[in-house]
Scaffold this active site. Sequence first.
Site, PDB file in Angstrom:
ATOM      1  N   CYS A 170       0.839  -1.199   0.000  1.00 57.02           N
ATOM      2  CA  CYS A 170       0.000   0.000   0.000  1.00 57.02           C
ATOM      3  C   CYS A 170       0.879   1.256   0.000  1.00 57.02           C
ATOM      4  O   CYS A 170       1.512   1.547  -0.997  1.00 57.02           O
ATOM      5  CB  CYS A 170      -0.962  -0.037   1.186  1.00 57.02           C
ATOM      6  SG  CYS A 170      -2.337   1.114   1.014  1.00 57.02           S
ATOM      7  N   HIS A 216      -3.710  -5.621   0.769  1.00 56.59           N
ATOM      8  CA  HIS A 216      -3.016  -5.895   2.026  1.00 56.59           C
ATOM      9  C   HIS A 216      -2.904  -7.381   2.349  1.00 56.59           C
ATOM     10  O   HIS A 216      -3.833  -7.950   2.920  1.00 56.59           O
ATOM     11  CB  HIS A 216      -3.750  -5.206   3.171  1.00 56.59           C
ATOM     12  CG  HIS A 216      -3.628  -3.725   3.147  1.00 56.59           C
ATOM     13  ND1 HIS A 216      -2.577  -3.061   3.734  1.00 56.59           N
ATOM     14  CD2 HIS A 216      -4.411  -2.777   2.598  1.00 56.59           C
ATOM     15  CE1 HIS A 216      -2.728  -1.751   3.555  1.00 56.59           C
ATOM     16  NE2 HIS A 216      -3.833  -1.546   2.857  1.00 56.59           N
ATOM     17  N   GLU A 260      -1.171  -8.622   4.711  1.00 58.81           N
ATOM     18  CA  GLU A 260      -1.110  -8.802   6.171  1.00 58.81           C
ATOM     19  C   GLU A 260      -2.502  -8.766   6.799  1.00 58.81           C
ATOM     20  O   GLU A 260      -2.679  -9.102   7.953  1.00 58.81           O
ATOM     21  CB  GLU A 260      -0.191  -7.752   6.796  1.00 58.81           C
ATOM     22  CG  GLU A 260      -0.776  -6.359   6.999  1.00 58.81           C
ATOM     23  CD  GLU A 260      -0.894  -5.529   5.718  1.00 58.81           C
ATOM     24  OE1 GLU A 260      -0.732  -6.089   4.617  1.00 58.81           O
ATOM     25  OE2 GLU A 260      -1.178  -4.315   5.840  1.00 58.81           O
TER      26      GLU A 260
END
Lengths: 275, 784
Positions: free
Chosen positions: A92, A222, A224
Amino acid sequence: MDVCVLVMEGTNNEEETSHSLAAVGLRPQTVCVGELIARPSMLRNYRGLVIPGGFSAGDYVRGGAIFAAYLRTILLELEEFIAADRPVLGICNGFQVLVELGLLPEVKTGDTRTCGPKVALTRNESARFECRPVRLRCENENLFTRGLGAGRIAEFPSAHAEGRLITSQAIWEGMVKTNQIAFRYVGPNSGPAGYPYNPNGSFDNIAGLVNRAGNVLGMMPHPERAFHWYQKTGWTRNKDAREHGPGRAIFAGMAEHIKDQATRSLKDGADHEEG
Amino acid sequence: MNRKINLEVDDRRLLRISQEMGLGLSQEEMTLVQERFRSRRRTPTELELQAIGQAWSEHCSYKSSLPLLRRFIIGIPSDVEIVLSEDAAVIGLDAEYVYVVALESHNHPSAIEPYGGAATGVGGVIRDVLCMGALPIALLDGLFFASPTTATEAVPPGTKAPRYLLNRVVEGISDYGNRMGIPTCAGMIALDPGYLTNCLVNVGCIGVARRDDIVRSRVTRAGEILVLTGGKTGRDGIHGVTFASANLAEESRSKDRSAVQLGDPIVQEPLVHACLQANERRLIAGMKDLGGGGLSCAVVEMVAAAGLGARIDLDRVHLREPLDPWEIWISESQERMLLAIAPEDLDEAAAIFARWRVEFHPLGAVIEEQAVLVEQAGEELARLETDFLLNAPQPAWSALSGDRAEPHTNSPPKTGGAQRVSCPFPEPADYNRTLLDLLGAENIASRAFVVRRYDHEVGARTVTKPLQGGLVSHSPADAVIIKPRIDSPVGLALTCDVNPRFTARDPFWGAASAVDEVCRNLAAAGATAHSLADCLCLGDPRVPQQMASFEQICRGLHFVAAALGIPFVSGNVSLYNETESGPIPPTPTLIGVGVIKDIGDALTVDLKGEGNLLFLIGRTEDELAGSEYLALLGMEEGIVPKVDPEQLGKDCAAMVEGAANGIIAAAHDISAGGLGVCLAELTFGGSIGCRVDLHPLGDLRSDIKLFSESNSRFIVEIAPRHEQEFHRIFHGCSVDLIGRTGGRRIEIHDGRRGLVDLSIDEARAVWEHGLAKYFQEERWMSAS
């Protein structure tokens, strides 16, 4: 196994990113950008580098611009790090930083320091921040995406205001030819993605880029936030399937690569990479 | 300049002094101040009077509301472990962890400068959680505006257009929350003409901490150093609290910009890291955020809580611009924290803040004397006696209406007006049209457009999302579940509720309904209601009608919460939400926190499979007052929905058990728009339709069955193989089998009569665009 998680004011995804790294057996160390610039040689202590998401310095100028301006002062060390086949992941805001630095896409026109950014991640077509799940197709098998495999389609969360990749025809052709498009947004039935499947209007549905060597990956969505089963969109629609989220594969690929490297350098009997 | 102010003047002149200095003190209060200084045989300084004005403001002292809060809201007996209740509440989660709840209003600032007002509201409530030593992990917001369709001519002078306010408030929350990296994952938007000149922005924050990391908002012993850290002090937010403690006049709506603070999340983001890191290393003895009343309130409250005082050097305050001493003392500049640090820990703490590049300035030390001595360039500017400051005189109107009967307490809910022979309005000729109109109504239509502007997943703790179902199509969540610990399956369910249409018509049952809605939203997610936070927003307390409403609100909240043993752990009162156009509808915004033992048991709204059974839990009554259906018809009639707390408790317990046993595939509570809207919303997320027959609901007219908003109701989806188990668990609840899932249409019958037959896509399109269209033209706004 130490991995540098590089942050500055406004970086705010470092906790979940560090958790993901730790969960695949790496040792994440949070480093403030000021510390690294004061002592660039400390980069050698790390086996990998991750620039997490957030709004570095508020992103008031342009996503990642200020963060990249700091890092430009140690670009030489970063390039050495990359040349040593150490994995670098920008998520990002971190992807925006890598693009601002000119590290992604990799265009061989001489010294990167004089060239600057080749593409831009600019304001979403909707002109606003949007947080929504997206479906990505993995377009390139590299150390990060080994576990996914090229052609695999998976859902990731995305959340950004500036994720629309714009570029020139020549650079785009170069990226395609050198296989630097890592992820594309896909629409229903794996077809082309219009809004909102492509959440930002990115050219050619590009969601992520990887360098030629395949050890520098930048992506807007994302991984994560797609690590555990309970983070996946719509997991309650199939409660019995408690598979990991697709994001785990990216961190696991990074860990595997780092472990391989460590084993290899042990076998070589000399720690020449540390030299 | 720190002028001395002569108070030895007549009463009229005393009040003039208060007005000219912007103290916000009444004549009676000024007389008390005059007597105090007379008895001390000295003339007060400008800074001293300003400090008293801050401390005695409604905002800081709760002088009007405290008696009612003490009687009905604070101290409801329950099994919940309230560890601390200071700037935020600290609640026991398990053996090792606590969660923290804070809820604040930022109403007046948002009415004047919606972007900054909302953003700094978010910033402030985050610091309330931070100062308990907790990591902020979720934000919620309750927003109240007039309709964005309000005609320009109908907007009074000095008032900002509702559409502008709505857009800018959402932008402010989005920009601050997203930059902080704290997910904004739950909330509500209510649109009602009563908020035209006075919108409400209520912001809540949830945090998590290890038990041994909890910090008090107080100093511990004399000799500790008070350190100001974070942003610089400037001339923003001067008189913020006194401004919030008076009606919002037309003039101030256009002029009082200086009372609104400026926010910068990028100053606060590293501040959070630095504070938590210093706390982890046990370097912080006490911590308090600088909010309303600035340094003045923070220093005084922090030392007084320990029965101590402080000596403060104003020259040490890092300024953004040159300020008068009194301005430094009461400025509400944002992103500042006050820390108490033992002298031996000061260097280590300073190093941590330096690493994060956060300003860190020791201001002075804690002293034994119970007074705050403010100095500059060696000269004493003020001697503030803490007991005088913190005991604001209670105004006469704060007294309880002791002789008034307690009309509702313990009165069993009536069975409604089912016996009514005829409604004073005809049944809809076209139920399809009515249901579509309701789905597109501005209080029902999808909030996705707003929800997606907030990063509701940052932190990776958001387990069930605010929008549930598929990648693009979704059902609206009842409550969102976050996972506060990485190493435990426990989850916290969050919701934010109140229906001002109800509270405006009946404050008691409206408030009771708000508690009901919180409980059922949490239960519909599979969680047990654990704690409540309340933000009570009303008009001018000097108007008897307003205090009467306030009392009814408090009684209504108490009626349900006390019966279920759910405590109000944190709260905020915002009075004077009143302008020349009148008061707002009484608005008790509630945040509910529920606990779910295992997030794997979480329930979501979207229907999961074909051929499953749909059950209605709870009784449907003829309770149409305040309903969206009557609003659509432009009618006023009937009664506001009542609550039977005992039945609510049983229903919710059964929902939680059903969730834990894995027999509920989907669940949705019934609220605005009644059963009809609930059914439609169930189908949106999974694009699975339903075929329903309302016959089991008895003799009510079909439109009442479909659109009444009676409380304590749910629709649940149950796989046929779980039917027996379902009946066992829901024994003791009112349960009706109303239909089955399947197909791509929403079909509703009442006996043999067909009422609704719509495709999911058509209904969803109307629902998705009802509100979104007022956000489309925002390009011109962000460019401004």
